[in-house]
Enzyme design. Structure first.
Site, PDB file in Angstrom:
ATOM      1  N   GLY A 157     -25.913 -14.240 -11.039  1.00 42.22           N
ATOM      2  CA  GLY A 157     -26.258 -14.544  -9.652  1.00 42.22           C
ATOM      3  C   GLY A 157     -26.862 -15.924  -9.546  1.00 42.22           C
ATOM      4  N   GLY A 158     -27.404 -16.232  -8.367  1.00 36.73           N
ATOM      5  CA  GLY A 158     -27.955 -17.553  -8.134  1.00 36.73           C
ATOM      6  C   GLY A 158     -29.128 -17.876  -9.046  1.00 36.73           C
ATOM      7  N   MET A 159     -29.944 -16.861  -9.379  1.00 33.72           N
ATOM      8  CA  MET A 159     -31.125 -17.100 -10.212  1.00 33.72           C
ATOM      9  C   MET A 159     -30.768 -17.247 -11.688  1.00 33.72           C
ATOM     10  SD  MET A 159     -34.151 -14.636  -8.818  1.00 33.72           S
ATOM     11  CE  MET A 159     -34.982 -14.909  -7.255  1.00 33.72           C
ATOM     12  N   GLY A 196     -24.418  -8.835 -15.095  1.00 34.26           N
ATOM     13  CA  GLY A 196     -24.078  -9.562 -13.871  1.00 34.26           C
ATOM     14  C   GLY A 196     -24.664 -10.955 -13.871  1.00 34.26           C
ATOM     15  N   LYS A 208     -33.489 -10.016 -17.205  1.00 34.58           N
ATOM     16  CA  LYS A 208     -33.056 -11.020 -16.232  1.00 34.58           C
ATOM     17  C   LYS A 208     -33.557 -12.375 -16.698  1.00 34.58           C
ATOM     18  CE  LYS A 208     -33.152 -10.126 -11.808  1.00 34.58           C
ATOM     19  NZ  LYS A 208     -31.800 -10.350 -11.303  1.00 34.58           N
ATOM     20  N   VAL A 212     -28.208 -11.176 -15.755  1.00 32.79           N
ATOM     21  CA  VAL A 212     -28.850  -9.917 -16.151  1.00 32.79           C
ATOM     22  C   VAL A 212     -28.050  -9.343 -17.316  1.00 32.79           C
ATOM     23  CG1 VAL A 212     -29.618  -7.634 -15.451  1.00 32.79           C
ATOM     24  CG2 VAL A 212     -29.537  -9.472 -13.762  1.00 32.79           C
ATOM     25  N   ASP A 229     -36.333  -9.878  -0.137  1.00 32.17           N
ATOM     26  CA  ASP A 229     -34.907 -10.071  -0.463  1.00 32.17           C
ATOM     27  C   ASP A 229     -34.208  -8.722  -0.626  1.00 32.17           C
ATOM     28  OD1 ASP A 229     -32.592 -11.524  -0.948  1.00 32.17           O
ATOM     29  OD2 ASP A 229     -32.981 -11.720  -3.096  1.00 32.17           O
TER      30      ASP A 229
END
Length: 437
Positions: free
Chosen positions: A172-174, A170, A192, A177, A287
């Site tokens: 994401g913003g960071m 996946g 990650k 993964v 979070d």
């Protein structure tokens, strides 16, 4: 480094607000606002919000009636710099960005007796393209990844030494993964990679790495196990155990967008067990959402594990990202209680309890607890957090028992003292509610 907001015009002329670490700052007529202007009729109740991670300062108008102006121009968002003026109604604030003199070598240029941040050139760690960034001293060392490389690395993360990459799980913003296999023992792991949103000082990066190391002490059956972390070509990576199921958000999507309340109870009570343990150790997650709960197995034998513990706090406090600066975080903000939006740095266990209530609500109903559109932006979401009541679970899914719904709705109280006192107390109440059925 620090950012100071000077009130230079209006009813509260002469007030100063100083920020030396990552924080949020709301302006408006409401008592919720850090800068409350009850007598300035041109301000809305929740007028605008600033996110400050010195030397950065970002402003977002909250769909105010009369607008927010920067240097005389009406704006919805603005990256603020030294000398900028913010105005709404009669009130004007001037932005000052400075650094401690002790951070600078002798002979550094001073303006008006104040030490100014230095504008230095930084190179993208991936492609070498130069860019400019503010730093506390001319010789500061900063890590930076340009926007084009950030997107490329999210889609195709670099392999990490000692691990064989298998596939991307996946983005994401960071960052990304990926599923990988340890070359040492063949164990399947999740890696990650964390990409800096802005230029990050070496000092901040070291602090972030220490935070990850501290968070690694959390060992619990319902928390994803830490394995190791490090940096590779300037990119931070975190290696954890691999959970073969899927996150709770994907699980709900596979079921048409929501889950049976009995499944949700099973997932949430295990997550509450993890939270109760972590809170007892002094950790706050900050979070919690469906995407951060991994679910393995089949109901009624689900095994839920909470992931990304401690990353939100440590990552954001480096200035690497922020709740109003990043474009894809409206969904995350929607899970934050009023006190977390208002005072981002002082987040305590009740904020996690609110967020887990939001998570349970979403899994059961397939909708958000507040009356906002599915595509609501940050401005609409923030106003709803402070001003709109939740829609009762029974209005959306009548078959959920009232006692079960009440447990989750109690967690969603806007006032901290009306929520469950601890995650353990909420878990016990939830288990009692289903045992009586």
């Amino acid at each position: 480094m620090r950012v100071t907001l000077h009130v230079v015009a209006g009813p509260q002329t002469g007030r100063d607000f100083t920020f030396e670490q990552h924080d949020t700052f709301m302006i408006g007529r409401s008592e919720d606002a850090q800068f409350c202007l009850p007598h300035d009729r041109f301000f809305s109740r929740h007028h605008c919000i600033l996110e400050i991670a010195p030397p950065q300062c970002f402003l977002r108008d909250l769909s105010s009636t009369n607008g927010t102006f920067v240097n005389g121009i009406r704006v919805e968002t603005a990256h603020l710099k030294h000398g900028d003026r913010i105005q709404g109604g009669e009130t004007v604030l001037e932005v000052e960005v400075t650094a401690d003199q002790s951070e600078f070598p002798l002979g550094t240029l001073k303006i008006d007796g104040k030490t100014e941040p230095s504008l230095i050139t930084v190179l993208c760690l991936n492609c070498g393209v130069p860019s400019s960034a503010e730093a506390s001293r001319p010789d500061a060392k900063l890590s930076f990844v340009c926007d084009a490389c950030r997107e490329k690395l999210r889609q195709n993360p670099q392999p990490i030494p000692g691990y064989q990459m298998m596939r991307v799980l996946g983005q994401g913003g960071m960052g990304s993964v990926m599923l990988a296999r340890s070359e040492r023992d063949g164990q399947a792991v999740a890696i990650k990679t964390l990409l800096p949103e802005v230029a990050v000082s070496d000092q901040s990066l070291k602090r972030f790495m220490r935070e990850i190391e501290v968070a690694s002490s959390l060992r619990h059956e319902h928390i994803v196990s830490y394995i190791e972390h490090g940096t590779h070509n300037g990119i931070v990576y975190l290696v954890t155990e691999y959970v073969s199921g899927m996150d709770a958000s994907k699980l709900a999507k596979h079921r048409g967008g929501k889950l049976n309340y009995k499944e949700v109870v099973k997932i949430i009570e295990q997550t509450l067990s993890a939270l109760d343990f972590a809170h007892g150790k002094g950790f706050v997650h900050r979070d919690i959402k469906e995407q951060n709960i991994l679910v393995d197995g089949h109901f009624p034998n689900y095994i839920a594990k909470l992931t990304d513990f401690g990353l939100s706090k440590s990552y954001k406090q480096t200035g690497m990202s922020g709740v109003t600066m990043v474009g894809d975080v409206a969904g995350t903000i929607a899970y934050m209680p009023p006190e977390q939006v208002r005072d981002f740095k002082e987040v305590r266990p009740p904020s996690d309890i609110y967020a887990i209530g939001m998570t349970a609500y979403s899994l059961i109903t397939g909708a958000h607890a507040l009356d906002i559109s599915p595509n609501a932006g940050i401005s609409e979401t923030v106003k709803a957090i402070f001003e709109k009541p939740i829609i009762p679970i029974g209005n959306r899914v009548p078959e959920v028992p009232l006692r079960v719904a009440a447990v989750f709705e109690t967690a969603l109280a806007k006032q901290v003292d009306l929520r469950w006192r601890t995650a353990g107390e909420m878990r016990e109440a939830l288990l009692r509610a289903v045992s009586d059925l």
